[in-house]
Design a protein around this motif. Structure first.
Motif, PDB file in Angstrom:
ATOM      1  N   CYS A 445       0.850  -1.186   0.000  1.00 22.72           N
ATOM      2  CA  CYS A 445       0.000   0.000   0.000  1.00 22.72           C
ATOM      3  C   CYS A 445       0.885   1.236   0.000  1.00 22.72           C
ATOM      4  O   CYS A 445       1.866   1.290   0.731  1.00 22.72           O
ATOM      5  CB  CYS A 445      -0.892  -0.019   1.234  1.00 22.72           C
ATOM      6  SG  CYS A 445      -1.962   1.427   1.339  1.00 22.72           S
ATOM      7  N   ARG A 447       0.088   4.007   1.169  1.00 22.80           N
ATOM      8  CA  ARG A 447      -0.173   4.821   2.353  1.00 22.80           C
ATOM      9  C   ARG A 447       0.203   4.112   3.647  1.00 22.80           C
ATOM     10  O   ARG A 447       0.167   4.699   4.715  1.00 22.80           O
ATOM     11  CB  ARG A 447      -1.659   5.189   2.394  1.00 22.80           C
ATOM     12  CG  ARG A 447      -2.136   5.829   1.092  1.00 22.80           C
ATOM     13  CD  ARG A 447      -3.645   5.899   1.056  1.00 22.80           C
ATOM     14  NE  ARG A 447      -4.127   6.758   2.121  1.00 22.80           N
ATOM     15  CZ  ARG A 447      -5.345   6.689   2.636  1.00 22.80           C
ATOM     16  NH1 ARG A 447      -6.184   5.781   2.198  1.00 22.80           N
ATOM     17  NH2 ARG A 447      -5.725   7.516   3.577  1.00 22.80           N
ATOM     18  N   CYS A 448       0.489   2.788   3.561  1.00 25.87           N
ATOM     19  CA  CYS A 448       0.750   2.021   4.772  1.00 25.87           C
ATOM     20  C   CYS A 448       2.002   1.174   4.590  1.00 25.87           C
ATOM     21  O   CYS A 448       2.379   0.863   3.471  1.00 25.87           O
ATOM     22  CB  CYS A 448      -0.409   1.071   5.085  1.00 25.87           C
ATOM     23  SG  CYS A 448      -1.993   1.876   5.165  1.00 25.87           S
ATOM     24  N   CYS A 463      -6.224  -2.613   0.745  1.00 25.97           N
ATOM     25  CA  CYS A 463      -5.412  -2.527   1.956  1.00 25.97           C
ATOM     26  C   CYS A 463      -6.319  -2.772   3.156  1.00 25.97           C
ATOM     27  O   CYS A 463      -7.321  -2.083   3.322  1.00 25.97           O
ATOM     28  CB  CYS A 463      -4.767  -1.153   2.068  1.00 25.97           C
ATOM     29  SG  CYS A 463      -3.867  -0.952   3.612  1.00 25.97           S
ATOM     30  N   CYS A 466      -5.948   0.641   5.748  1.00 29.86           N
ATOM     31  CA  CYS A 466      -6.482   1.985   5.528  1.00 29.86           C
ATOM     32  C   CYS A 466      -7.704   1.959   4.627  1.00 29.86           C
ATOM     33  O   CYS A 466      -8.346   2.977   4.413  1.00 29.86           O
ATOM     34  CB  CYS A 466      -5.419   2.895   4.929  1.00 29.86           C
ATOM     35  SG  CYS A 466      -5.033   2.506   3.216  1.00 29.86           S
TER      36      CYS A 466
HETATM   37 ZN    ZN Z   1      -3.175   1.175   3.326  1.00 28.61          ZN
END
Ligand code: ZN
Ligand code: ADP
Ligand code: ZN
Length: 729
Positions: A445, A447-448, A463, A466
């Motif tokens: 991901c 963002r993660c 994901c 998130c």
């Molecule tokens: Zn994520």
């Protein structure tokens, strides 16, 4: 002049002083006040003739909200929560209030429109729905399963509900009525139906008898009964006694999914009692009504999830916490309370008993039994059938998530006999990883700090931390290779394999994806109950509390995962889950069977498991905890911080640590600041700092002073929260 001390739902330490303006406010009154140029709902916690604030700066209360004041017990409970979890009292006071009150959206006359199906609507709407209008379909199902609905709830189900309802009203399929919210004050007349009651077994009677001796007074009882031993019947007997003396009963369950059937069962057993459920699945107005009925004693049985522990109940006489070991009792956002622990506190506050029921009590609770702080009643047999046999099947790690030949054979023979099989795997989606066959790059991901899970139908990656969803990448992000492989098993892949292997069997998959829509879990549960399916593939959703009578084989895949975990609670969780999911087998007449695939059949945890010996497991596990000073032999708190910048998180935690080292007494250990297990989620870097003590009191004193210091640290962009008695580290 009198002044009211008022708490607001803001992250500031109140209370704030306001002039009463001659309004008849008392402790517990809900009011509206101006705050920072806005109107806010406030709770009065004191009224006095004095103030320490410069009088010309004090504003006046705008109005009183037309609901009964909150009880002083409620305020005491919130005060305890605020002190114990080091969280602003103002925010604690609002946690349990219905949204309509928190937002002061009560509606002037307490009147609102309610919509319900007419007879022709019931018959004719279905024929007008086509497969493409899923929203309409959902709305219709909602109307079918609820006697009435209000617009706000209907809109949540289908954004275009307002227009649709108007259309259906014109066709004569829906009728509108006005409901006066004060209705909830009226007490239903008793319904004369004979309750359905079972004759109790000897051990049930013994439990009831010993616990009932303690029905007056603050006693904590642990009802440790193996799965299917009839704990619920014991609760019912105890409830009956409390209800007979005109008391209210609060029953907490871990999962919202468990409430509909339990409510039915309760209503059949107590036909003349008003039962309300309180959980996050209710719409605003239904929640308000349920809450008010509970608060005013109109409802005598309150069934709810963790939040329900905050319901102010004047006549509370008994609290039951079912599946007390379940981690969903711990709130993991905002104030991180534990509903079971608050139930124990409430029992002291109200001087009433609390019963903590489980087949697998948490080690904290078990420890309290051993220390004789809690009393214990035991149910070691099932009134119907017997406990299933648990067999271990040795597999290689790479095969732990695929069905072994032995399992396939057993499944086939159960299906041939017309029995149901539950395959348990605690991972949803199709495959937990997608990686490049040439350079080993894997799809994660953006963002993660976590891998994306492959989902099918339609194909996409998701994901699980998130919520991000995206297209499946067509090539490797590192070397451009187009050959991406999916690795590992989730529920969807298993479903596919099972369907291919058992061509004639009816297969159903129950996980949080397949049950996202309201009512779909209940529908699936019923289809299992009515044996409309042969093979059920499910996650932990199905491991809890459900009483299915036709499942005779439970297959457990991927069990070893916990053995690799760094969390000292992982084996406890795993053992509880395994025993709970095994408990779904053999509740009918024939003996159930459990097959568990593992790489480590000789591991002590599995040896305890096959003997169903929770006690041996618990005693062993407690010994290990004691050797390492882990809870329950010590008390912990974790300061959790997050920010888009990893420097800020580090700085903040390091400064907080220095602060702690300054303040701490000898009894307290302060550990190093470390990244969280998943150190980035949704673009936020997360870090944590553990403090621990073998003594509760010095830790509480320390935490209070520490939090005060920390709130002055002002590290920009950093959000932090203290997690007292964290359940994962
Ligand atoms: Zn994520
Ligand atoms: P637990 O909560 O302990 O897992 P339940 O209370 O759900 O168990 O009971 C399991 C099953 O046993 C239920 O179907 C219940 O109706 C049945 N049962 C419980 N007590 C008795 C009894 N005394 N006689 C007959 N059946 C019982
Ligand atoms: Zn590559």
């Amino acid at each position: 002049m009198s002044y009211a001390k008022i708490h607001l739902d803001v992250p500031l330490n109140g209370p704030f002083d306001y002039r009463t303006n001659g309004l008849p406010v008392v402790k517990g009154s809900l009011v509206e006040v101006p705050f920072r140029n806005k109107k806010q709902v406030g709770i009065v916690i004191d009224v006095s003739e004095n103030t320490n604030v410069e009088t010309r700066r004090i504003k006046g209360i705008s109005s009183i909200i037309d609901v009964a004041p909150l009880s002083s017990d409620y305020i005491t409970l919130c005060r305890f929560v605020s002190e114990y979890y080091c969280f602003e009292l103002g925010r604690c006071l609002f946690v349990g209030l219905p949204r309509s009150i928190r937002m002061n959206r009560l509606g002037k006359e307490y009147l609102e429109n309610v919509y319900s199906l007419t007879v022709s609507g019931r018959l004719e709407i279905a024929g007008t729905l086509d497969a493409r209008s899923r929203g309409k379909q959902r709305l219709y199902e909602h109307l079918l399963s609820n006697e009435q609905t209000v617009l706000a709830d209907a809109r949540r189900i289908y954004s275009n509900a307002s227009k649709q309802l108007t259309n259906w009203i014109q066709s004569g399929w829906i009728k509108v009525q006005q409901r006066d919210l004060h209705e909830f004050m009226k007490v239903d007349r008793a319904i004369s139906v004979t309750p359905k009651k079972l004759g109790l077994t000897e051990s049930q009677i013994r439990s009831v008898d010993s616990i009932s001796l303690d029905l007056n007074g603050a006693h904590v009882w642990v009802l440790q009964g193996v799965t299917g031993s009839g704990k619920t019947e014991v609760y019912f007997e105890l409830m009956e006694r409390a209800l007979q003396s005109k008391k209210q009963v609060l029953m907490l369950v871990p999962e919202i999914n468990l409430t509909p059937q339990l409510k039915d069962r309760l209503q059949r057993r107590f036909p003349s009692e008003r039962i309300v459920t309180l959980n996050s699945g209710l719409g605003d107005s239904n929640r308000l009504i349920a809450w008010e009925q509970a608060r005013h004693g109109v409802a005598s049985i309150i069934l709810g999830t963790r939040l329900a522990v905050f319901t102010p109940l004047k006549q509370l006489g008994l609290i039951i916490v079912d599946e007390e070991h379940d981690t969903s009792y711990k709130q993991i956002e905002g104030v991180r309370y534990h509903a079971r622990d608050l139930a124990v506190y409430l029992s002291q506050l109200k001087n009433i008993p609390v019963v903590l029921g489980s087949a697998t009590p948490s080690l904290e609770t078990y420890h309290n039994v051993l220390r004789e702080r809690y009393k214990r009643a035991v149910l070691s047999d099932r009134p119907l059938g017997s406990l299933p046999t648990i067999e271990l099947i040795r597999v290689f790690r790479s095969e732990s998530h695929t069905l072994s030949p032995q399992v396939i054979h057993a499944m086939q023979s159960k299906i041939d006999d017309g029995e149901q099989v539950l395959v348990f795997i605690n991972r949803r989606g199709y495959a937990p990883a997608l990686f490049c066959s040439s350079c080993q790059w894997s799809v994660s991901c953006h963002r993660c700090s976590a891998l994306l899970t492959l989902h099918k139908r339609p194909d996409h990656v998701r994901c699980h931390h998130c919520g991000y969803q995206g297209r499946v990448p067509s090539r490797c992000g590192e070397c451009g290779n187009q050959d991406l492989h999916d690795l590992g098993h989730g529920t969807q892949r298993l479903e596919e394999e099972v369907a291919a292997r058992f061509g004639h069997a009816r297969v159903i998959r129950v996980d949080s994806d397949s049950t996202r829509r309201k009512g779909s879990f209940e529908a699936m549960r019923q289809s299992i109950d009515q044996t409309q399916v042969d093979i059920i593939i499910g996650t932990q959703m199905l491991s809890k509390g459900h009483d299915f009578s036709n499942i005779n084989l439970v297959v457990i895949l991927g069990a070893d995962q916990a053995l690799y975990s760094g969390d000292f609670r992982a084996t406890e969780r795993q053992f509880q889950q395994m025993l709970q999911v095994s408990g779904r087998a053999g509740r009918g007449s024939s003996r159930g069977q459990v097959l568990l695939q593992t790489e480590f059949p000789d591991h002590p945890i599995y040896q305890h498991l096959i003997g169903h010996s929770y006690d041996d497991f618990a005693i062993d596990a407690l010994k290990e905890r004691e050797l390492s000073d882990f809870p329950p032999y010590s008390y912990q708190a974790i300061l959790r911080a997050s920010s888009p910048s990893s420097n800020s998180v580090e700085n903040f935690l390091n400064r907080a640590r220095l602060c702690a080292l300054d303040l701490k007494s000898e009894a307290i250990d302060v550990y190093d600041a470390v990244p969280a297990p998943i150190h980035k989620i949704a673009g936020l870097i997360r870090g944590q700092l553990l403090v621990q003590s073998t003594l509760r009191k010095p830790l509480r004193i320390f935490l209070k002073r520490w939090m005060k210091e920390i709130s002055n640290l002002n590290e920009s962009g950093v959000r932090f929260v203290l997690d007292v008695d964290p359940i994962d580290v």
